[in-house]
Structure formats: C-alpha cells, structure tokens
Design a protein around this motif. Structure first.
Motif, PDB file in Angstrom:
ATOM      1  N   VAL A 187      -0.071   2.936  -5.548  1.00  0.00           N
ATOM      2  CA  VAL A 187      -0.184   4.413  -5.597  1.00  0.00           C
ATOM      3  C   VAL A 187      -1.494   4.898  -4.857  1.00  0.00           C
ATOM      4  O   VAL A 187      -1.208   5.762  -4.092  1.00  0.00           O
ATOM      5  CB  VAL A 187       0.065   4.571  -7.137  1.00  0.00           C
ATOM      6  CG1 VAL A 187      -0.457   6.195  -7.239  1.00  0.00           C
ATOM      7  CG2 VAL A 187       1.221   4.282  -7.631  1.00  0.00           C
ATOM      8  N   GLU A 188      -2.507   4.214  -5.351  1.00  0.00           N
ATOM      9  CA  GLU A 188      -3.596   4.795  -4.431  1.00  0.00           C
ATOM     10  C   GLU A 188      -3.626   4.855  -2.955  1.00  0.00           C
ATOM     11  O   GLU A 188      -4.129   5.820  -2.524  1.00  0.00           O
ATOM     12  CB  GLU A 188      -4.959   4.044  -5.168  1.00  0.00           C
ATOM     13  CG  GLU A 188      -6.331   4.406  -4.389  1.00  0.00           C
ATOM     14  CD  GLU A 188      -6.766   5.989  -4.865  1.00  0.00           C
ATOM     15  OE1 GLU A 188      -7.384   6.238  -4.142  1.00  0.00           O
ATOM     16  OE2 GLU A 188      -6.156   6.533  -5.883  1.00  0.00           O
ATOM     17  N   GLN A 189      -2.977   3.852  -2.538  1.00  0.00           N
ATOM     18  CA  GLN A 189      -2.737   3.724  -0.962  1.00  0.00           C
ATOM     19  C   GLN A 189      -1.952   4.669  -0.649  1.00  0.00           C
ATOM     20  O   GLN A 189      -2.201   5.324   0.543  1.00  0.00           O
ATOM     21  CB  GLN A 189      -2.177   2.350  -0.811  1.00  0.00           C
ATOM     22  CG  GLN A 189      -2.339   1.823   0.555  1.00  0.00           C
ATOM     23  CD  GLN A 189      -1.678   0.405   0.845  1.00  0.00           C
ATOM     24  OE1 GLN A 189      -0.836   0.082   1.759  1.00  0.00           O
ATOM     25  NE2 GLN A 189      -2.001  -0.486  -0.223  1.00  0.00           N
ATOM     26  N   MET A 190      -0.886   5.076  -1.293  1.00  0.00           N
ATOM     27  CA  MET A 190       0.075   6.047  -0.889  1.00  0.00           C
ATOM     28  C   MET A 190      -0.633   7.530  -0.774  1.00  0.00           C
ATOM     29  O   MET A 190      -0.563   8.341  -0.167  1.00  0.00           O
ATOM     30  CB  MET A 190       1.148   6.165  -1.902  1.00  0.00           C
ATOM     31  CG  MET A 190       1.993   5.071  -1.682  1.00  0.00           C
ATOM     32  SD  MET A 190       3.552   5.020  -3.039  1.00  0.00           S
ATOM     33  CE  MET A 190       4.580   6.411  -2.435  1.00  0.00           C
ATOM     34  N   VAL A 191      -1.441   7.714  -1.974  1.00  0.00           N
ATOM     35  CA  VAL A 191      -2.327   9.143  -1.982  1.00  0.00           C
ATOM     36  C   VAL A 191      -3.239   9.053  -0.888  1.00  0.00           C
ATOM     37  O   VAL A 191      -3.423  10.195  -0.336  1.00  0.00           O
ATOM     38  CB  VAL A 191      -2.992   8.897  -3.415  1.00  0.00           C
ATOM     39  CG1 VAL A 191      -4.145  10.140  -3.303  1.00  0.00           C
ATOM     40  CG2 VAL A 191      -2.046   9.308  -4.792  1.00  0.00           C
ATOM     41  N   GLU A 192      -3.942   8.126  -0.524  1.00  0.00           N
ATOM     42  CA  GLU A 192      -4.845   8.196   0.411  1.00  0.00           C
ATOM     43  C   GLU A 192      -4.087   8.158   1.993  1.00  0.00           C
ATOM     44  O   GLU A 192      -4.570   8.848   2.613  1.00  0.00           O
ATOM     45  CB  GLU A 192      -5.859   7.019   0.442  1.00  0.00           C
ATOM     46  CG  GLU A 192      -6.689   6.554  -0.555  1.00  0.00           C
ATOM     47  CD  GLU A 192      -7.479   5.280  -0.920  1.00  0.00           C
ATOM     48  OE1 GLU A 192      -7.283   4.512   0.196  1.00  0.00           O
ATOM     49  OE2 GLU A 192      -8.456   5.443  -1.423  1.00  0.00           O
ATOM     50  N   GLY A 193      -3.046   7.500   2.079  1.00  0.00           N
ATOM     51  CA  GLY A 193      -2.497   7.650   3.182  1.00  0.00           C
ATOM     52  C   GLY A 193      -1.793   8.951   3.555  1.00  0.00           C
ATOM     53  O   GLY A 193      -1.842   9.455   4.462  1.00  0.00           O
ATOM     54  N   LYS A 194      -1.394   9.653   2.514  1.00  0.00           N
ATOM     55  CA  LYS A 194      -0.776  11.079   2.598  1.00  0.00           C
ATOM     56  C   LYS A 194      -1.941  12.117   2.764  1.00  0.00           C
ATOM     57  O   LYS A 194      -1.676  12.893   3.685  1.00  0.00           O
ATOM     58  CB  LYS A 194       0.120  11.500   1.346  1.00  0.00           C
ATOM     59  CG  LYS A 194       0.855  12.804   1.634  1.00  0.00           C
ATOM     60  CD  LYS A 194       1.751  12.988   0.391  1.00  0.00           C
ATOM     61  CE  LYS A 194       2.614  14.304   0.591  1.00  0.00           C
ATOM     62  NZ  LYS A 194       3.587  14.517  -0.412  1.00  0.00           N
ATOM     63  N   ALA A 195      -3.084  11.799   2.238  1.00  0.00           N
ATOM     64  CA  ALA A 195      -4.054  12.745   2.287  1.00  0.00           C
ATOM     65  C   ALA A 195      -4.568  12.612   3.886  1.00  0.00           C
ATOM     66  O   ALA A 195      -4.821  13.508   4.486  1.00  0.00           O
ATOM     67  CB  ALA A 195      -5.370  12.323   1.514  1.00  0.00           C
ATOM     68  N   THR A 196      -4.726  11.318   4.329  1.00  0.00           N
ATOM     69  CA  THR A 196      -5.073  11.013   5.775  1.00  0.00           C
ATOM     70  C   THR A 196      -4.257  11.631   6.825  1.00  0.00           C
ATOM     71  O   THR A 196      -4.495  12.544   7.708  1.00  0.00           O
ATOM     72  CB  THR A 196      -5.356   9.636   5.983  1.00  0.00           C
ATOM     73  OG1 THR A 196      -6.325   9.159   5.204  1.00  0.00           O
ATOM     74  CG2 THR A 196      -5.580   9.332   7.339  1.00  0.00           C
ATOM     75  N   ASP A 197      -2.835  11.524   6.361  1.00  0.00           N
ATOM     76  CA  ASP A 197      -1.927  12.038   7.269  1.00  0.00           C
ATOM     77  C   ASP A 197      -1.923  13.705   7.387  1.00  0.00           C
ATOM     78  O   ASP A 197      -1.922  14.340   8.578  1.00  0.00           O
ATOM     79  CB  ASP A 197      -0.514  11.720   6.721  1.00  0.00           C
ATOM     80  CG  ASP A 197       0.773  12.211   7.675  1.00  0.00           C
ATOM     81  OD1 ASP A 197       0.443  12.415   8.808  1.00  0.00           O
ATOM     82  OD2 ASP A 197       1.830  12.016   6.961  1.00  0.00           O
ATOM     83  N   PHE A 198      -2.231  14.185   6.393  1.00  0.00           N
ATOM     84  CA  PHE A 198      -2.399  15.666   6.023  1.00  0.00           C
ATOM     85  C   PHE A 198      -3.702  16.100   6.871  1.00  0.00           C
ATOM     86  O   PHE A 198      -3.603  17.402   7.472  1.00  0.00           O
ATOM     87  CB  PHE A 198      -2.211  16.208   4.524  1.00  0.00           C
ATOM     88  CG  PHE A 198      -0.931  16.559   4.049  1.00  0.00           C
ATOM     89  CD1 PHE A 198      -0.754  17.855   3.721  1.00  0.00           C
ATOM     90  CD2 PHE A 198      -0.104  15.287   4.135  1.00  0.00           C
ATOM     91  CE1 PHE A 198       0.587  18.092   3.442  1.00  0.00           C
ATOM     92  CE2 PHE A 198       1.071  16.036   3.782  1.00  0.00           C
ATOM     93  CZ  PHE A 198       1.759  17.259   3.316  1.00  0.00           C
ATOM     94  N   ALA A 199      -4.853  15.451   6.893  1.00  0.00           N
ATOM     95  CA  ALA A 199      -6.008  15.626   7.384  1.00  0.00           C
ATOM     96  C   ALA A 199      -6.025  15.742   9.002  1.00  0.00           C
ATOM     97  O   ALA A 199      -6.407  16.491   9.590  1.00  0.00           O
ATOM     98  CB  ALA A 199      -7.111  14.877   7.073  1.00  0.00           C
TER      99      ALA A 199
END
Length: 202
Positions: A187-199
C-alpha cells in the motif's frame, strides 16, 4: 500481519469475459472463485487480518439462504480474520447471516463488520478504509483506501484504489496475482508511486 482488498465479487458471472466495466478472463465463476481463494491463501496466513472494503460477492437466490451459505463457504476457505466493510452489493441480510455463523479462532472472531469505514493508523500514516472513494480535502497524513470503481482511479493522489482489478496496482514493483490482498508495505508503495506520478504532472 494486516492486509487490505476490495471488490472480489465472488460468483459475479456478468464480470466474466468482455464486460466493459471490469472484465475478468475466467471461463466461469467457479474458476474465478478458486483462483482468488488460492492466491489469497498463498499470501495470507491463518491468523492474519484482512480488511475487505466491500462487494464481497454478487449472488442472489431464492431462498436467499442458499446464496448466503455459498458465500459463507467461500469466505471460510479464505485465511485470516476478515473485517468486512459494507459495499453497495453487500446486503444487510448477508451480513446478518455471516454474523449468525461467526466463530472465534486465534483469539479473534472470523468476521467483524462495519457499515461505512474504518480509520486505521499504520506506521506514520492514517488510512481511512471505505468502499466508496472519499474526497477528504486537505489532510496530507490521511490516505483513503477504497474499492468500488474497479479498473478506474480517482485523480487525487490521496485516494488509492485497492480493489482486485485496480489500475493502481501498476504502481507496484511486482503486480500481485489476481485476488491477492495487499500488505501495507505494498500500500505504501502505491501511495508513493501515485504521489510521484502526480508530481511529474505539475
């Protein structure tokens, strides 16, 4: 260990084949059900906890007890203690049937029930676990884990679709087998991945 999943849709034959909303490549519901059971149990240990964020199954019979019993039989084949958050396809009658056939092992009941959601603190974050995606506003330490929208994603980085057919599973380094619940490292990997994608889009 704790896990989360959503939208298993056991017995839901309309999702098989070429359904536009959430196609699943199985010849019949028996194969789909067994695939989810096998992949779930390969990852979840008997005394683990799994938060299921709704839409457990879609199966209706007359009398209703026949389908309720079939769903109970499937859930009893799944490892772990199940915390069930009601989805739009989960009837109150089904929850009452499961409650009437609940039992304890490993010091906790097989089933626990929530109508709306659960606020869970894990590591440095708070997670609000719901069936429907929520718009929480400016709450940087709260992540909404949800299901309901199958192969769609909410265009907000604080909302993570953890359903079995979520497109956001692509944020994981290794995509889980179909029906396999997610641990909170994933889940944390998904949270960080989506945040990076949005950035990257800013």
């Amino acid at each position: 260990m704790q896990f989360v999943t959503a939208d298993t849709h056991f017995f839901h034959s309309d999702l098989l084949g070429v359904d536009d909303f959430a196609p699943r490549p199985f010849p019949n519901v028996q194969v789909m059900n067994q695939t989810i059971i096998d992949n779930w149990n390969a990852k979840v240990a008997p005394n683990d906890t799994v938060y299921h964020l709704g839409d457990i199954a879609l199966y209706f019979t007359k009398p209703a007890k026949k389908s309720h019993a079939a769903v109970l039989d499937v859930l009893n084949q799944l490892n772990g203690h199940l915390i069930l958050i009601k989805g739009n396809h989960d009837s109150r009658d089904l929850f009452k049937y499961l409650a009437a056939h609940n039992y304890e092992f490993g010091g906790a009941p097989k089933f626990r029930f929530h109508d709306v959601g659960v606020l869970l603190k894990y590591d440095h974050r708070q997670y609000y676990l719901t069936h429907y995606p929520l718009m929480l506003g400016i709450a940087p330490q709260i992540i909404n884990l949800h299901g309901h929208i199958h192969h769609y994603a909410v265009p907000v980085k604080e909302n993570i679709n953890v359903g079995v057919d979520s497109p956001e599973l692509d944020y994981l380094a290794a995509k889980p087998a179909f029906g396999e619940p997610l641990n909170f490292a994933e889940v944390e990997q998904m949270v960080e991945g989506k945040a990076t994608d949005f950035a990257k889009r800013q």
